[in-house]
Design a protein around this motif. Structure first.
Motif, PDB file in Angstrom:
ATOM      1  N   ARG A 158      13.574  11.424  -1.877  1.00 12.19           N
ATOM      2  CA  ARG A 158      12.187  11.154  -2.589  1.00 12.19           C
ATOM      3  C   ARG A 158      10.998  11.772  -1.488  1.00 12.19           C
ATOM      4  NH1 ARG A 158      13.240   7.176  -6.539  1.00 12.19           N
ATOM      5  NH2 ARG A 158      10.739   7.055  -6.782  1.00 12.19           N
ATOM      6  N   HIS A 165       8.211   2.038  -6.921  1.00 15.51           N
ATOM      7  CA  HIS A 165       8.473   3.335  -7.189  1.00 15.51           C
ATOM      8  C   HIS A 165       9.889   3.524  -6.824  1.00 15.51           C
ATOM      9  CE1 HIS A 165       6.678   7.358  -7.251  1.00 15.51           C
ATOM     10  NE2 HIS A 165       7.383   7.559  -6.429  1.00 15.51           N
ATOM     11  N   LEU A 210       6.020   0.531  -2.755  1.00 14.21           N
ATOM     12  CA  LEU A 210       6.858   1.182  -2.505  1.00 14.21           C
ATOM     13  C   LEU A 210       8.348   0.724  -3.007  1.00 14.21           C
ATOM     14  CD1 LEU A 210       5.892   1.628   1.286  1.00 14.21           C
ATOM     15  CD2 LEU A 210       6.225   3.415  -0.305  1.00 14.21           C
ATOM     16  N   LEU A 254       0.776   6.330  -5.886  1.00 14.84           N
ATOM     17  CA  LEU A 254       1.787   6.616  -5.409  1.00 14.84           C
ATOM     18  C   LEU A 254       2.604   7.548  -6.711  1.00 14.84           C
ATOM     19  CD1 LEU A 254       1.679   4.382  -3.422  1.00 14.84           C
ATOM     20  CD2 LEU A 254       3.880   4.378  -3.366  1.00 14.84           C
ATOM     21  N   GLY A 255       3.180   8.639  -6.213  1.00 18.70           N
ATOM     22  CA  GLY A 255       4.124   9.625  -7.021  1.00 18.70           C
ATOM     23  C   GLY A 255       3.274  10.645  -7.618  1.00 18.70           C
ATOM     24  N   ILE A 313       3.168   9.669  -1.308  1.00 23.03           N
ATOM     25  CA  ILE A 313       3.974   8.556  -0.876  1.00 23.03           C
ATOM     26  C   ILE A 313       3.338   8.135   0.288  1.00 23.03           C
ATOM     27  CG2 ILE A 313       6.312   7.695  -0.064  1.00 23.03           C
ATOM     28  CD1 ILE A 313       6.413   8.973  -2.999  1.00 23.03           C
ATOM     29  N   LEU A 347      13.160   3.860  -0.289  1.00 24.34           N
ATOM     30  CA  LEU A 347      13.136   4.990  -1.043  1.00 24.34           C
ATOM     31  C   LEU A 347      14.251   5.903  -0.533  1.00 24.34           C
ATOM     32  CD1 LEU A 347       9.311   5.865  -1.036  1.00 24.34           C
ATOM     33  CD2 LEU A 347      10.795   5.778  -3.137  1.00 24.34           C
ATOM     34  N   ALA A 405       7.011  15.810  -0.159  1.00 28.85           N
ATOM     35  CA  ALA A 405       5.872  14.728  -0.357  1.00 28.85           C
ATOM     36  C   ALA A 405       4.792  15.099   0.487  1.00 28.85           C
ATOM     37  CB  ALA A 405       6.354  13.430  -0.347  1.00 28.85           C
TER      38      ALA A 405
END
Length: 335
Positions: free
Chosen positions: A221, A132, A129, A309-310, A200, A217, A225
């Motif tokens: 973001r 990212h 996390l 992630l992402g 995420i 984050l 998600a």
């Protein structure tokens, strides 16, 4: 002021046969009894065609309090791996309670300069996390050497192990989207719907705690998600409270969907107990009309389905499917 577009995912370079994978202590210590687990994990990655090395801090019996070493020592070793061009992937040996102690010591410029897959869950989800948030790095919420590759994988049916090994190899080496993750009968539709969005998530307590730090984050973001989370230990009421924190912070108003892992060792969620985990989740979501897929095998209930992630995914809760729509790694640049 017009909000800025979210940064593009920072994809690590795809692994190739013969690349070096390093197993490292990024949090907790290695008890001597789990040395065979590390050896089995090493054998797995060698079978995939990679060279494997153990980082020096991954030494049975070495410890500092509840950690493999001091936070500064772990950060120093991690930074060395991030800067070493020979190292192409890093696999955490185990989780624990240490990552918070060195988030401010990580060489984020080394991550930007040469992004590499980092594999792990539990405490390592905090590392994913934070990196990212700072760099856009695609972190691999995936199994670790001791509890996963060298542990829970060994008790899984042979067909499932083969399926997972193929999936991990494709995710680390392939530059095409892998598509639908292999589902199982345990998956449950808690609220129907189909959405697409970036993944995420992590351990729910780490998500909530990370948002109280400078490594949080940005709220934007979470826009659109697909939030995935799991939890081990504690009480059902704690999970309810963590979700309430997400509600108060605005996260639940921004996400498009939710994927919930199989809970493990959570007091108050025993068979026949009330409320159930689906009831807790839907209670906090209220009238937010987002799809929820529950009881998915990632996190502490492993063996883990890897969740990068992402990376953009498609979630169809009614059909009980979760598909990766993009590759997690980048192709090699021809020179």
């Amino acid at each position: 002021m017009t909000p800025s577009a979210p940064p593009r995912p920072l994809r690590p370079r795809a692994l190739r046969p013969g690349d070096l994978v390093v197993v490292a202590s990024l949090s907790g210590p290695l008890p001597a009894a789990y040395e065979p687990n590390v050896e089995r994990a090493v054998a797995l990655f060698e079978r995939m065609g990679f060279r494997v090395r153990r980082a020096p801090l991954l030494e049975a019996g070495r410890r500092h309090w509840w950690s493999a070493a001091t936070p500064a020592e772990i950060a120093g070793e991690l930074n060395g791996l991030l800067r070493d061009p020979e190292v192409r992937a890093i696999v955490a040996s185990d989780g624990g309670q240490t990552v918070f102690g060195y988030l401010d010591l990580i060489d984020v410029e080394a991550v930007r300069a040469d992004p590499k897959p980092i594999l792990g869950y539990s405490d390592i989800s905090l590392l994913h996390l934070a990196l990212h948030a700072r760099t856009g790095l695609v972190g691999f919420h995936a199994d670790m050497a001791v509890p996963g590759f060298g542990g829970q994988w060994q008790s899984a049916p042979a067909a499932r192990r083969a399926e997972l090994e193929k999936l991990y190899f494709e995710l680390l080496t392939g530059t095409e989207a892998v598509g639908a993750l292999p589902a199982s009968p345990s998956w449950e539709c808690w609220r129907p719907g189909r959405v697409e969005g970036p993944l995420i998530g992590g351990v729910i307590n780490r998500i909530v705690l990370a948002q109280a730090t400078p490594f949080a984050l940005p709220l934007e973001r979470f826009d659109g998600a697909v939030l995935f989370w799991e939890e081990m230990g504690g009480l059902a009421s704690y999970v309810w409270s963590y979700l309430q924190v997400m509600r108060h912070s605005g996260i639940l108003d921004r996400i498009s969907g939710m994927v919930v892992g199989v809970p493990r060792e959570i007091g108050g969620l025993e068979p026949g107990a009330s409320p159930t985990l689906p009831e807790i989740v839907l209670d906090v979501l209220g009238d937010r009309d987002i799809p929820v897929l529950g009881n998915v095998e990632f996190g502490h209930a492993g063996p883990n389905l890897p969740l990068p992630l992402g990376i953009r995914v498609a979630l169809d809760a009614r059909e009980r499917t979760l598909s990766l729509l993009e590759p997690a790694v980048a192709p090699h640049v021809r020179v």
